[in-house]
Design an enzyme around this catalytic site. Sequence first.
Site, PDB file in Angstrom:
ATOM      1  N   GLU A 245       3.935  12.202   0.756  1.00 13.94           N
ATOM      2  CA  GLU A 245       3.627  10.772   0.868  1.00 13.94           C
ATOM      3  C   GLU A 245       4.771  10.044   1.571  1.00 13.94           C
ATOM      4  O   GLU A 245       5.917  10.481   1.516  1.00 13.94           O
ATOM      5  CB  GLU A 245       3.441  10.166  -0.539  1.00 13.94           C
ATOM      6  CG  GLU A 245       2.004   9.874  -0.909  1.00 13.94           C
ATOM      7  CD  GLU A 245       1.371   8.714  -0.148  1.00 13.94           C
ATOM      8  OE1 GLU A 245       1.804   8.376   0.959  1.00 13.94           O
ATOM      9  OE2 GLU A 245       0.411   8.136  -0.697  1.00 13.94           O
TER      10      GLU A 245
ATOM     11  N   ASP B 115       4.896   3.433  -4.552  1.00 12.86           N
ATOM     12  CA  ASP B 115       5.172   2.045  -4.923  1.00 12.86           C
ATOM     13  C   ASP B 115       4.787   1.864  -6.392  1.00 12.86           C
ATOM     14  O   ASP B 115       5.572   2.188  -7.284  1.00 12.86           O
ATOM     15  CB  ASP B 115       4.375   1.147  -3.958  1.00 12.86           C
ATOM     16  CG  ASP B 115       4.644  -0.327  -4.135  1.00 12.86           C
ATOM     17  OD1 ASP B 115       5.272  -0.704  -5.130  1.00 12.86           O
ATOM     18  OD2 ASP B 115       4.230  -1.119  -3.281  1.00 12.86           O
TER      19      ASP B 115
ATOM     20  N   PHE C 130       9.206  -5.033   0.626  1.00 10.65           N
ATOM     21  CA  PHE C 130       8.292  -4.465   1.610  1.00 10.65           C
ATOM     22  C   PHE C 130       9.062  -3.860   2.793  1.00 10.65           C
ATOM     23  O   PHE C 130       9.997  -4.462   3.308  1.00 10.65           O
ATOM     24  CB  PHE C 130       7.326  -5.532   2.104  1.00 10.65           C
ATOM     25  CG  PHE C 130       6.172  -4.961   2.850  1.00 10.65           C
ATOM     26  CD1 PHE C 130       5.102  -4.392   2.183  1.00 10.65           C
ATOM     27  CD2 PHE C 130       6.172  -4.965   4.239  1.00 10.65           C
ATOM     28  CE1 PHE C 130       4.042  -3.833   2.881  1.00 10.65           C
ATOM     29  CE2 PHE C 130       5.113  -4.407   4.950  1.00 10.65           C
ATOM     30  CZ  PHE C 130       4.052  -3.849   4.273  1.00 10.65           C
TER      31      PHE C 130
ATOM     32  N   ARG D  52       4.128   1.207  12.656  1.00  8.83           N
ATOM     33  CA  ARG D  52       4.176   2.643  12.321  1.00  8.83           C
ATOM     34  C   ARG D  52       4.978   3.440  13.340  1.00  8.83           C
ATOM     35  O   ARG D  52       5.514   4.491  13.038  1.00  8.83           O
ATOM     36  CB  ARG D  52       2.758   3.228  12.266  1.00  8.83           C
ATOM     37  CG  ARG D  52       1.902   2.699  11.134  1.00  8.83           C
ATOM     38  CD  ARG D  52       0.663   3.582  10.971  1.00  8.83           C
ATOM     39  NE  ARG D  52      -0.399   2.939  10.222  1.00  8.83           N
ATOM     40  CZ  ARG D  52      -0.488   2.926   8.901  1.00  8.83           C
ATOM     41  NH1 ARG D  52       0.441   3.508   8.168  1.00  8.83           N
ATOM     42  NH2 ARG D  52      -1.496   2.334   8.286  1.00  8.83           N
TER      43      ARG D  52
END
Length: 175
Positions: free
Chosen positions: A99, A103, A152, A165
Amino acid sequence: MQIKDKEFEIYLTSQVIQDRIKGLADQINIDYQGKRPLMIAVLNGAFMFAADLMKSLSGEVEISFVKIASYQATQSTGKLDHLLGLQENVKDRDIILIEDIVDTGLTMSELITNILAQKPASLAVATLLWKKEALQKPMKLQYVGFEIPNKFVVGYGLDYDGLGRNLADIYQLKE
Ligand code: IMP
């Protein structure tokens, strides 16, 4: 660095990320010596981490990519998650889930339940990032790249609203 309405600042450079991934791969190489683990990487976010990790793994290793489709069931209270794209037989295999980030842990917890139901020989988790403070479901994470604060982040596979990304470094939301 700006993505849409949000401003981000550099948090982990590409060099730091790559060095840490090499360290994780060294550990996995030791732990899985003589075995043929099946890595299961979770799309979209984990694609970069999975690729770089794979390059530093030695010996026999396989990889498969899955996607999690979430939807609100029509009448039930909960959210159901389906695993898409897993063609390999997991039974009796040594599985390592890959992963990008854990979170709340809800996604990983669903995944673990799903894979365990298929009776693997063993199951471990490799996550590049872990927001330890945000974790709602206790779970064991065998290979963690970085423990990070509950803020974040984008870059290196992780997105903000579909963007970011492609960045080689990881950025943190500026407050
Ligand atoms: P969890 O189920 O709350 O652990 O969240 C897992 C998923 O949420 C990850 O696989 C990411 O796709 C996404 N996510 C969580 N935190 C972040 C973040 O800081 N940046 C980008 N995506 C995130």
